[in-house]
Design a protein around this motif. Sequence first.
Motif, PDB file in Angstrom:
ATOM      1  N   MET B   1      15.233   3.472   3.470  1.00  0.00           N
ATOM      2  CA  MET B   1      14.141   2.470   3.651  1.00  0.00           C
ATOM      3  C   MET B   1      14.754   1.071   3.650  1.00  0.00           C
ATOM      4  N   SER B   2      14.435   0.272   4.631  1.00  0.00           N
ATOM      5  CA  SER B   2      15.037  -1.054   4.691  1.00  0.00           C
ATOM      6  C   SER B   2      14.396  -1.975   3.662  1.00  0.00           C
ATOM      7  N   SER B   3      15.137  -3.041   3.285  1.00  0.00           N
ATOM      8  CA  SER B   3      14.618  -3.938   2.266  1.00  0.00           C
ATOM      9  C   SER B   3      13.397  -4.695   2.795  1.00  0.00           C
ATOM     10  N   GLN B   4      13.277  -4.768   4.106  1.00  0.00           N
ATOM     11  CA  GLN B   4      12.134  -5.423   4.732  1.00  0.00           C
ATOM     12  C   GLN B   4      10.825  -4.830   4.222  1.00  0.00           C
ATOM     13  N   SER B   5      10.851  -3.543   3.968  1.00  0.00           N
ATOM     14  CA  SER B   5       9.622  -2.859   3.592  1.00  0.00           C
ATOM     15  C   SER B   5       9.091  -3.299   2.231  1.00  0.00           C
ATOM     16  N   LEU B   6       9.852  -4.079   1.473  1.00  0.00           N
ATOM     17  CA  LEU B   6       9.361  -4.542   0.180  1.00  0.00           C
ATOM     18  C   LEU B   6       8.531  -5.821   0.312  1.00  0.00           C
ATOM     19  N   ASP B   7       8.472  -6.407   1.491  1.00  0.00           N
ATOM     20  CA  ASP B   7       7.751  -7.674   1.654  1.00  0.00           C
ATOM     21  C   ASP B   7       6.297  -7.608   1.181  1.00  0.00           C
ATOM     22  N   SER B   8       5.645  -6.491   1.456  1.00  0.00           N
ATOM     23  CA  SER B   8       4.233  -6.376   1.058  1.00  0.00           C
ATOM     24  C   SER B   8       4.055  -6.496  -0.455  1.00  0.00           C
ATOM     25  N   PHE B   9       5.090  -6.129  -1.214  1.00  0.00           N
ATOM     26  CA  PHE B   9       4.984  -6.270  -2.671  1.00  0.00           C
ATOM     27  C   PHE B   9       4.992  -7.748  -3.083  1.00  0.00           C
ATOM     28  N   PHE B  10       5.796  -8.544  -2.393  1.00  0.00           N
ATOM     29  CA  PHE B  10       6.038  -9.913  -2.864  1.00  0.00           C
ATOM     30  C   PHE B  10       5.220 -10.967  -2.109  1.00  0.00           C
ATOM     31  N   THR B  11       4.926 -10.699  -0.844  1.00  0.00           N
ATOM     32  CA  THR B  11       4.150 -11.679  -0.071  1.00  0.00           C
ATOM     33  C   THR B  11       3.009 -10.981   0.671  1.00  0.00           C
ATOM     34  N   PRO B  12       2.123 -10.325  -0.069  1.00  0.00           N
ATOM     35  CA  PRO B  12       1.039  -9.597   0.602  1.00  0.00           C
ATOM     36  C   PRO B  12       0.004 -10.573   1.171  1.00  0.00           C
ATOM     37  N   LYS B  13      -0.665 -10.128   2.214  1.00  0.00           N
ATOM     38  CA  LYS B  13      -1.732 -10.952   2.807  1.00  0.00           C
ATOM     39  C   LYS B  13      -2.982 -10.888   1.951  1.00  0.00           C
ATOM     40  N   ALA B  14      -3.249  -9.709   1.401  1.00  0.00           N
ATOM     41  CA  ALA B  14      -4.418  -9.534   0.535  1.00  0.00           C
ATOM     42  C   ALA B  14      -4.135  -8.351  -0.396  1.00  0.00           C
ATOM     43  N   VAL B  15      -4.699  -8.419  -1.601  1.00  0.00           N
ATOM     44  CA  VAL B  15      -4.358  -7.400  -2.596  1.00  0.00           C
ATOM     45  C   VAL B  15      -5.618  -6.686  -3.081  1.00  0.00           C
ATOM     46  N   ALA B  16      -5.562  -5.375  -3.078  1.00  0.00           N
ATOM     47  CA  ALA B  16      -6.664  -4.574  -3.622  1.00  0.00           C
ATOM     48  C   ALA B  16      -6.315  -4.162  -5.055  1.00  0.00           C
ATOM     49  N   PHE B  17      -7.354  -4.022  -5.881  1.00  0.00           N
ATOM     50  CA  PHE B  17      -7.135  -3.673  -7.286  1.00  0.00           C
ATOM     51  C   PHE B  17      -7.964  -2.455  -7.638  1.00  0.00           C
ATOM     52  N   ALA B  18      -7.270  -1.357  -7.912  1.00  0.00           N
ATOM     53  CA  ALA B  18      -7.981  -0.142  -8.298  1.00  0.00           C
ATOM     54  C   ALA B  18      -7.843   0.029  -9.805  1.00  0.00           C
ATOM     55  N   GLY B  19      -8.944  -0.260 -10.503  1.00  0.00           N
ATOM     56  CA  GLY B  19      -8.912  -0.155 -11.967  1.00  0.00           C
ATOM     57  C   GLY B  19     -10.188  -0.715 -12.533  1.00  0.00           C
ATOM     58  N   MET B  34      -4.317 -13.227 -11.239  1.00  0.00           N
ATOM     59  CA  MET B  34      -4.173 -13.599  -9.821  1.00  0.00           C
ATOM     60  C   MET B  34      -5.018 -14.840  -9.529  1.00  0.00           C
ATOM     61  N   LYS B  35      -6.239 -14.833 -10.081  1.00  0.00           N
ATOM     62  CA  LYS B  35      -7.160 -15.958  -9.846  1.00  0.00           C
ATOM     63  C   LYS B  35      -6.612 -17.239 -10.483  1.00  0.00           C
ATOM     64  N   GLU B  36      -6.240 -17.128 -11.758  1.00  0.00           N
ATOM     65  CA  GLU B  36      -5.731 -18.301 -12.469  1.00  0.00           C
ATOM     66  C   GLU B  36      -4.403 -18.794 -11.875  1.00  0.00           C
ATOM     67  N   GLY B  37      -3.679 -17.851 -11.310  1.00  0.00           N
ATOM     68  CA  GLY B  37      -2.404 -18.205 -10.674  1.00  0.00           C
ATOM     69  C   GLY B  37      -2.595 -18.798  -9.280  1.00  0.00           C
ATOM     70  N   LYS B  38      -3.875 -18.841  -8.829  1.00  0.00           N
ATOM     71  CA  LYS B  38      -4.230 -19.462  -7.547  1.00  0.00           C
ATOM     72  C   LYS B  38      -3.651 -18.730  -6.338  1.00  0.00           C
ATOM     73  N   TYR B  39      -3.730 -17.406  -6.413  1.00  0.00           N
ATOM     74  CA  TYR B  39      -3.304 -16.602  -5.258  1.00  0.00           C
ATOM     75  C   TYR B  39      -4.144 -16.983  -4.038  1.00  0.00           C
ATOM     76  N   GLN B  40      -3.488 -17.159  -2.912  1.00  0.00           N
ATOM     77  CA  GLN B  40      -4.159 -17.699  -1.725  1.00  0.00           C
ATOM     78  C   GLN B  40      -4.788 -16.644  -0.825  1.00  0.00           C
ATOM     79  N   GLY B  41      -4.346 -15.393  -0.945  1.00  0.00           N
ATOM     80  CA  GLY B  41      -4.864 -14.356  -0.046  1.00  0.00           C
ATOM     81  C   GLY B  41      -6.129 -13.715  -0.609  1.00  0.00           C
ATOM     82  N   GLY B  42      -6.577 -12.665   0.057  1.00  0.00           N
ATOM     83  CA  GLY B  42      -7.783 -11.977  -0.390  1.00  0.00           C
ATOM     84  C   GLY B  42      -7.542 -11.195  -1.679  1.00  0.00           C
ATOM     85  N   ILE B  43      -8.566 -11.197  -2.553  1.00  0.00           N
ATOM     86  CA  ILE B  43      -8.512 -10.411  -3.780  1.00  0.00           C
ATOM     87  C   ILE B  43      -9.676  -9.434  -3.718  1.00  0.00           C
TER      88      ILE B  43
END
Lengths: 223, 457
Positions: B1-19, B34-43
């Motif tokens: 697996m190329s290291s490129q594939s880790l981008d979604s972990f570090f710079t995701p466009k939007a993050v889903a939370f199952a919990g 995430m909110k307090e940290g001012k994440y810019q993408g979708g939550i």
Amino acid sequence: MHRLIEKAKSENRHLLEPEVLSLLDSYGIQIPPHKVVHNEKEALEAAKSLGWPVVMKIVSPDIIHKTEVEGVILNVQNEKQVSDAFSRLSSLEGTDKRIEGIIIYPFQKAEVEISVGMVRDSQFGPVITFGLGGIWIEVFHDIAYAIAPLSIEEAQNMLNSIQAHEILKDFRKRKSVDRKSLSELLVRISQMAVKEVAIQEMDLNPIFPMEKGYFIADGRVIL
Amino acid sequence: MSSQSLDSFFTPKAVAFAGSIKPGKIGYEIIKSMKEGKYQGGIYPINPADGEVMGYKVYTSVSELPKDADLVVISLPHHAILETIAQCGRKGIYAAVVISSGFSEVGNHEAERDLVEEASKWGIRIVGPNCAGLMNPWYNHFPSIEVRALPGYTAFVTQSGALGGATLAMAEELGFGFSKFISYGNRCDVGDIELLSYLADDPQTRVIVLYIEGIDKGREFLRSAHAASKKKPVVAIKSGRTQAGTRATSSHTGTLAGVDQIYDAAFQKAGIIRVEGIEEMFDLCQAFSHCPLPNGNRVAIVTNSGGPGILAADKAEQLGLDVAEPPLSLKNKLKPHLSPHASLKNPIDLTVESGYDEYRIALDCVLSEYDSAIVINVATPYLDSTGIARGIIDAAKKHQKPIINNFMAGRIVKEAIQLLDEVNMVNLATGERGAFVLSKLTERIKIQERIQFASID
């Protein structure tokens, strides 16, 4: 896999000393002159042809630590001593201690003794060690470790990284040891360790560094 | 697996939370971070109970999520995870941080195998399970239960979530920042090997730190760490527990070789710098983040007080640095600018009445001669330490050489240290710690030379 290792494995034993030497030889490592004999007459002839004094040791698949059973006799100086040594060593044979011969080397004395070893780590593979030899390795634990394979630079770095590294240089009128050939020895051992994956552990101890080359006075290879 | 594939972990466009989305539960707390940290993408919280949480719309299932979700953070009970993984696979979310525990760490190897199997069926990469999550402070991305990291230049990869969390809390106190933080927990998928190659190419990361308890795939680890340390320093904190004697051995070599020595040899081969603990790590990473490497091992110690200067000099010598006396020409250059009582050996003791000019001129002169400097100010309440700090800053500008400051101590030097901080100059609590750091910067040069020759199959 080297044929000697294959054979030893099929017989469920470690390498015998003459086999160790032959394995080292096949990897371009300098081995001392030696003869394996099976009777007193052969022993006398071997001693004479190797030159006095000689060392005599048992060759046994059952005994790893020969010194502990008095299976090594140093500084054998004449024919009578060869006969005595031969019968003393032969008498060590027992039902659980097979003796397959006596190995005879020229007796080499040296002020500096070093050791080279290998242990195969489950994570990192073969780890090469370099340190003082003889009993000193166990007293001071002055050992350098490096992961195989080694480049010549890494091997030279090992020589420099033991505490007692000064002893390998010009020291109190004694000439420096042959550092180039010791480095090459480490490189070749590391290459052998990478290639011969059946070897689990190895001790070459003592090794006497010479002004030119080195003299491997004892070696064991554990499969 | 190329290291490129880790981008979604570090710079995701939007993050889903199952919990869970109940306050106090892990799922809720991560969304809050995430909110307090001012994440810019979708939550996108996912929960059977729809509605809103913290102003975010709650989705009742993965299939309902907007298309841009490319990372899922899972804190569900372990038995409920497989279904979510499958749903994510169908939805096209290929990165999952699994915070949940109850896997191999408690002997439940079967559940972990099932998780890996399900994820690989869909091509989903996993960080975790049983982990503290990860962070990319430069991207305002904090899918973690720990104290949010400040942005910085140190990437921290930890096998222990608890130690990672404590480190972040300590770092916050120190104002120490991170480029990335990754707690990989049970390391069922993404681990040190892949992270090393990712972080080696990460532009915000200047130094990579690994907290290691144990390594699997040792040879691969060596190759990856070796390749990474060619690009930037790799520092490891490895606990030194030795297992010597537990292995069945027949040779002396086998008996003598402890696990710890073998780790040292492995680190040496890969060019990894080993430190003893968190404190050394902080010190060293500050320096690697902000100091150029020295050209050699000659260190000048500039001080206004004898004792602390000597302690620093002793430590420096003990660590193999050269605390050489200045040549006569340098002494002559310094003399007219300094107090008649100044000592012009090394340490160079400017004496207590020195301020902006003395520090600036002395440091400027010694840096023309030496490879690095430790600058000590043992402050007295009536002296202006900010003047000394400004003197150091002005002198440092003219030289591309590492300088470690040691302003002692407490309240009376706080303002001065702040000035140093503002221009990213390193200040440590003692000169001895400065000596340690400089010895490691010097070692880094040797490592760069040495690992070119390391033979790795």
